[in-house]
Design a protein around this motif. Structure first.
Motif, mmCIF file in Angstrom:
data_model
loop_
_atom_site.group_PDB
_atom_site.id
_atom_site.type_symbol
_atom_site.label_atom_id
_atom_site.label_comp_id
_atom_site.label_asym_id
_atom_site.label_seq_id
_atom_site.Cartn_x
_atom_site.Cartn_y
_atom_site.Cartn_z
ATOM 1 N N THR A 183 0.832 -1.207 0.000
ATOM 2 C CA THR A 183 0.000 0.000 0.000
ATOM 3 C C THR A 183 0.862 1.252 0.000
ATOM 4 O OG1 THR A 183 -1.719 -1.178 1.239
ATOM 5 C CG2 THR A 183 -1.842 1.220 1.216
ATOM 6 N N ILE A 184 1.882 1.266 0.854
ATOM 7 C CA ILE A 184 2.760 2.440 0.950
ATOM 8 C C ILE A 184 3.522 2.664 -0.351
ATOM 9 C CG2 ILE A 184 4.833 3.344 2.076
ATOM 10 C CD1 ILE A 184 3.898 1.925 4.635
ATOM 11 N N ALA A 185 3.932 1.581 -1.002
ATOM 12 C CA ALA A 185 4.789 1.680 -2.190
ATOM 13 C C ALA A 185 4.169 2.581 -3.254
ATOM 14 C CB ALA A 185 5.053 0.290 -2.759
ATOM 15 N N SER A 186 2.936 2.313 -3.626
ATOM 16 C CA SER A 186 2.271 3.148 -4.640
ATOM 17 C C SER A 186 1.920 4.520 -4.078
ATOM 18 C CB SER A 186 1.001 2.453 -5.144
ATOM 19 O OG SER A 186 1.314 1.249 -5.800
ATOM 20 N N VAL A 259 -0.062 -13.096 -7.615
ATOM 21 C CA VAL A 259 -0.771 -11.827 -7.450
ATOM 22 C C VAL A 259 -0.089 -10.737 -8.276
ATOM 23 C CG1 VAL A 259 -1.484 -10.049 -5.792
ATOM 24 C CG2 VAL A 259 -1.499 -12.463 -5.117
ATOM 25 N N MET A 260 -0.872 -9.958 -9.041
ATOM 26 C CA MET A 260 -0.326 -8.839 -9.810
ATOM 27 C C MET A 260 0.010 -7.677 -8.881
ATOM 28 S SD MET A 260 -2.769 -8.521 -13.161
ATOM 29 C CE MET A 260 -2.098 -6.872 -13.439
ATOM 30 N N THR A 261 1.211 -7.091 -9.027
ATOM 31 C CA THR A 261 1.594 -5.945 -8.199
ATOM 32 C C THR A 261 2.365 -4.909 -9.047
ATOM 33 O OG1 THR A 261 3.581 -7.159 -7.513
ATOM 34 C CG2 THR A 261 1.682 -7.212 -6.010
ATOM 35 N N PRO A 262 1.725 -4.340 -10.065
ATOM 36 C CA PRO A 262 2.440 -3.379 -10.920
ATOM 37 C C PRO A 262 2.887 -2.130 -10.172
ATOM 38 C CG PRO A 262 0.091 -3.407 -11.437
ATOM 39 C CD PRO A 262 0.348 -4.574 -10.538
ATOM 40 N N GLY A 263 2.080 -1.659 -9.215
ATOM 41 C CA GLY A 263 2.468 -0.486 -8.437
ATOM 42 C C GLY A 263 3.696 -0.755 -7.593
ATOM 43 N N LEU A 264 3.746 -1.932 -7.000
ATOM 44 C CA LEU A 264 4.899 -2.339 -6.199
ATOM 45 C C LEU A 264 6.152 -2.422 -7.066
ATOM 46 C CD1 LEU A 264 6.131 -3.495 -3.553
ATOM 47 C CD2 LEU A 264 5.321 -5.751 -4.284
#
Length: 293
Positions: A183-186, A259-264
């Motif tokens: 959550t913090i990353a994006s 799990v997709m994590t493009p923002g991360l």
């Protein structure tokens, strides 16, 4: 066991930006505290406040019945817990161990299982809230492990935290912390983009924050780190290098689960770039430097 200040000696390993404040709060609350860190100089302030220095992990483990660790990396966790000189080979049966490092969920499960074979009760309890939360005793503490062990050590956790939740079995605390870091990353990218935009538009960023921190855009990072960005304060409440470590663990776990994590992934690439520019020991708010460049 019922935790009281009279029957509990806490062993504390790790006196970094957050660990030192957490240990201070335990001392202020009246708990007996044994302390060990690789560099004794980092523990001087705590020793002056009443903590008792121990010369090794093994000595600390043997002389404490609750042991808290908050070290840097998973490899550091492995080093302090395992082997002939580690916690689990030297702690007495019925000791409670709480790893508050952000680490791999699988490692938390490994510690739990091996500890149980020694009749030692292990919890993984990573934290969020940075230097301010640690100082004020208001950390979010995400706990994995058995309900009974959680209930026993809750009074100790309560000294350090303001939001303490048992998330499930061993490893659940670490998985929850990965959700936190994802959550913090994006969000950190959004905070930096917003400040850069405000500056380019000729606005006063401090005044912009007055409006947007209380609206739908509000977040801990926006309220606590954006003012540091604006003032050029890059002192670490949380190190860039440690955030990179956390994001790598989260990315590895997410890929294992599909799990997709493009923002991360984007955030990790930006923080890697920041680190390569010599900012690994700065606070995470130093990300704004990439946007100012």
């Amino acid at each position: 066991m019922t935790v009281t200040k009279e029957n509990t000696t806490i062993g504390f390993i790790g006196t970094g930006v957050m660990g030192k404040s957490m240990a201070k709060n335990l001392l202020k609350e009246g708990y007996s505290l044994n302390i060990y860190t690789r560099t004794k100089a980092k523990a001087v302030e705590l020793i002056e406040l009443g903590a008792e220095w121990k010369d090794s992990v093994a000595e600390l483990a043997a002389e404490s019945n609750v042991i808290i660790t908050i070290v840097g990396y998973p490899k550091d966790v492995e080093e302090v817990y395992f082997g002939n000189t580690g916690i689990l080979e030297n702690a007495k049966p019925d000791t409670y161990v709480i790893d508050m490092t952000t680490s791999r969920p699988a490692l938390a499960e490994e510690i739990y299982s091996y500890a149980l074979s020694k009749k030692i009760y292990a919890l993984d309890a990573p934290v969020s809230g940075g230097d301010i939360g640690a100082r004020d005793g208001k950390l979010a503490i995400m706990v994995g492990g058995e309900q009974e062990a959680y209930d026993v050590v809750f009074p100790i956790l309560d000294v350090m935290g303001g939001n303490i939740v048992l998330q499930g079995q061993a490893g659940a605390g670490q998985h929850t912390k990965m959700c936190n870091q994802i959550t913090i990353a994006s969000n950190m990218i959004g905070v930096c983009e917003a400040i850069a935009y405000a500056q380019k538009a000729g606005l006063e960023p401090e005044r912009v924050l007055q409006s947007i921190t209380t609206g739908a855009a509000g977040s801990w990072s926006l309220s606590n780190l954006a003012p540091r960005m604006i003032s050029g304060n890059y002192e670490p409440g949380f190190y860039v290098k440690h955030f990179i470590k956390d994001m790598k663990i989260a990315l590895e776990s997410a890929k294992e689960m599909g799990v997709m994590t493009p923002g991360l992934e984007l955030s990790l690439s930006l923080y890697n770039e920041l680190s390569e520019k010599g900012e690994e020991n700065s606070g995470t708010q130093a990300l704004i430097k990439l946007f100012e460049d």
